[in-house]
Design a protein around this motif. Structure first.
Motif, PDB file in Angstrom:
ATOM      1  N   ASN A  46      -4.285   9.285  -3.537  1.00  0.00           N
ATOM      2  CA  ASN A  46      -3.878   8.835  -2.202  1.00  0.00           C
ATOM      3  C   ASN A  46      -4.642   9.545  -1.095  1.00  0.00           C
ATOM      4  OD1 ASN A  46      -2.042  11.036  -0.729  1.00  0.00           O
ATOM      5  ND2 ASN A  46      -1.626  11.142  -2.908  1.00  0.00           N
ATOM      6  N   GLN A  49      -3.523   4.617   2.895  1.00  0.00           N
ATOM      7  CA  GLN A  49      -4.355   3.551   2.335  1.00  0.00           C
ATOM      8  C   GLN A  49      -4.521   2.379   3.292  1.00  0.00           C
ATOM      9  OE1 GLN A  49      -1.838   3.528  -1.406  1.00  0.00           O
ATOM     10  NE2 GLN A  49      -3.850   3.145  -2.310  1.00  0.00           N
ATOM     11  N   PRO A  65      -4.718   3.812  -5.759  1.00  0.00           N
ATOM     12  CA  PRO A  65      -5.787   2.832  -5.547  1.00  0.00           C
ATOM     13  C   PRO A  65      -5.660   1.599  -6.442  1.00  0.00           C
ATOM     14  CG  PRO A  65      -6.701   5.029  -5.537  1.00  0.00           C
ATOM     15  CD  PRO A  65      -5.273   5.169  -5.946  1.00  0.00           C
ATOM     16  N   LEU A 125       2.925   1.717  -1.405  1.00  0.00           N
ATOM     17  CA  LEU A 125       1.662   2.433  -1.298  1.00  0.00           C
ATOM     18  C   LEU A 125       1.829   3.638  -0.380  1.00  0.00           C
ATOM     19  CD1 LEU A 125      -0.510  -0.757  -0.654  1.00  0.00           C
ATOM     20  CD2 LEU A 125      -0.276   0.424  -2.839  1.00  0.00           C
ATOM     21  N   PHE A 184      -2.901  -0.534  -5.046  1.00  0.00           N
ATOM     22  CA  PHE A 184      -3.425  -1.192  -3.849  1.00  0.00           C
ATOM     23  C   PHE A 184      -4.285  -2.394  -4.232  1.00  0.00           C
ATOM     24  CE2 PHE A 184      -6.790  -1.495  -0.566  1.00  0.00           C
ATOM     25  CZ  PHE A 184      -6.011  -1.724   0.558  1.00  0.00           C
TER      26      PHE A 184
END
Length: 250
Positions: A32, A188, A168, A184, A171
């Motif tokens: 993150n 991000q 990630p 999330l 995401f």
């Protein structure tokens, strides 16, 4: 010897000394924190000459790698428990651990208007897939489960989970359309100082345990000047400004 030649020799010796003093540090970084750490590492190298070589991933996987001898000098974790366990196991430099950031959990969809600012979309449940990082590996995933448990929606939402190995990947599940929405990190959603498009619920901090992100110098990096210099830099004003820029509390 002419003054000019003397000056050239002095400059050459200074440059050579700088090269000798500059060092590298291998740093494991929670996924993150990718964007802010890349920016911090660039500024750190420009100002100190030291180089931070970064590896990004989940805190849980880094713990397993470090306990099995992975050659990292420092860990910037997504939680406080992992660095503490490494301390207790004698694999970290005593007294080096500190909280470098407090993470913010969000529920996000790239579709405008899809996620409301109270998270009521979780009650409606008309989505097919909900992305989040694996709660067993990632603190943000554990926080998301805590939030859904408190809201009483975990039982209905769990069959729709699409678990990423880390943030990630979670995401990417949302961006690619494999999930309509996902839990999330706020960081991000920030690119070049601006929020990316979509709809978001910033989960109130009281809905879950604080996501305190701790850093610790590992035993391998205890005598590495670049590692100590990096930790000093992380506590400084320039690094803290970058951390705040990406939506973290300090």
């Amino acid at each position: 010897m002419t003054p000019f030649r003397s000056m050239l020799i002095t400059l050459a010796l200074a440059a050579q000394a700088g090269t000798v003093l500059a060092a590298e540090t291998q740093v494991a970084v929670a996924a993150n924190f990718t964007a802010p750490m890349q920016k911090i590492a660039e500024a750190f190298q420009a100002e100190t000459g030291h180089r931070a070589i970064l590896s990004f991933g989940s805190s849980g996987k880094f713990y397993a790698q470090i306990t099995n001898g992975a050659p990292y000098d420092a860990l910037l974790s997504a939680d406080e428990a992992t660095p503490e366990k490494l301390e207790q196991a004698g694999q970290a430099a005593p007294g080096s651990r500190f909280t470098y950031a407090i993470g913010k959990l969000v529920l996000w969809s790239p579709q405008p208007g899809y996620v409301d600012d109270q998270g009521r979309v979780l009650y409606v449940g008309d989505f097919r897939h909900l992305a989040l990082p694996n709660p067993k590996l990632a603190p943000y995933g554990a926080a998301a489960v805590e939030v859904m448990t408190g809201m009483g929606v975990l039982e209905t939402a769990q069959p729709k989970f699409v678990l990423g190995e880390n943030l990630p990947q979670a995401f990417q599940f949302v961006v690619s359309g494999n999930a309509e929405l996902g839990f999330l990190a706020l960081s991000q959603l920030i690119k070049d100082g601006e929020r990316i498009a979509g709809s978001v619920w910033e989960v109130p901090a009281e809905r879950h345990q604080p996501i305190r992100q701790d850093a610790v110098i590992l035993a391998r990096g205890a005598d590495n000047p670049a590692t100590q210099a990096l930790f000093d830099y992380l506590k400084g004003e320039k690094a803290r400004a970058i951390i705040a820029e990406y939506g973290y509390d300090l």
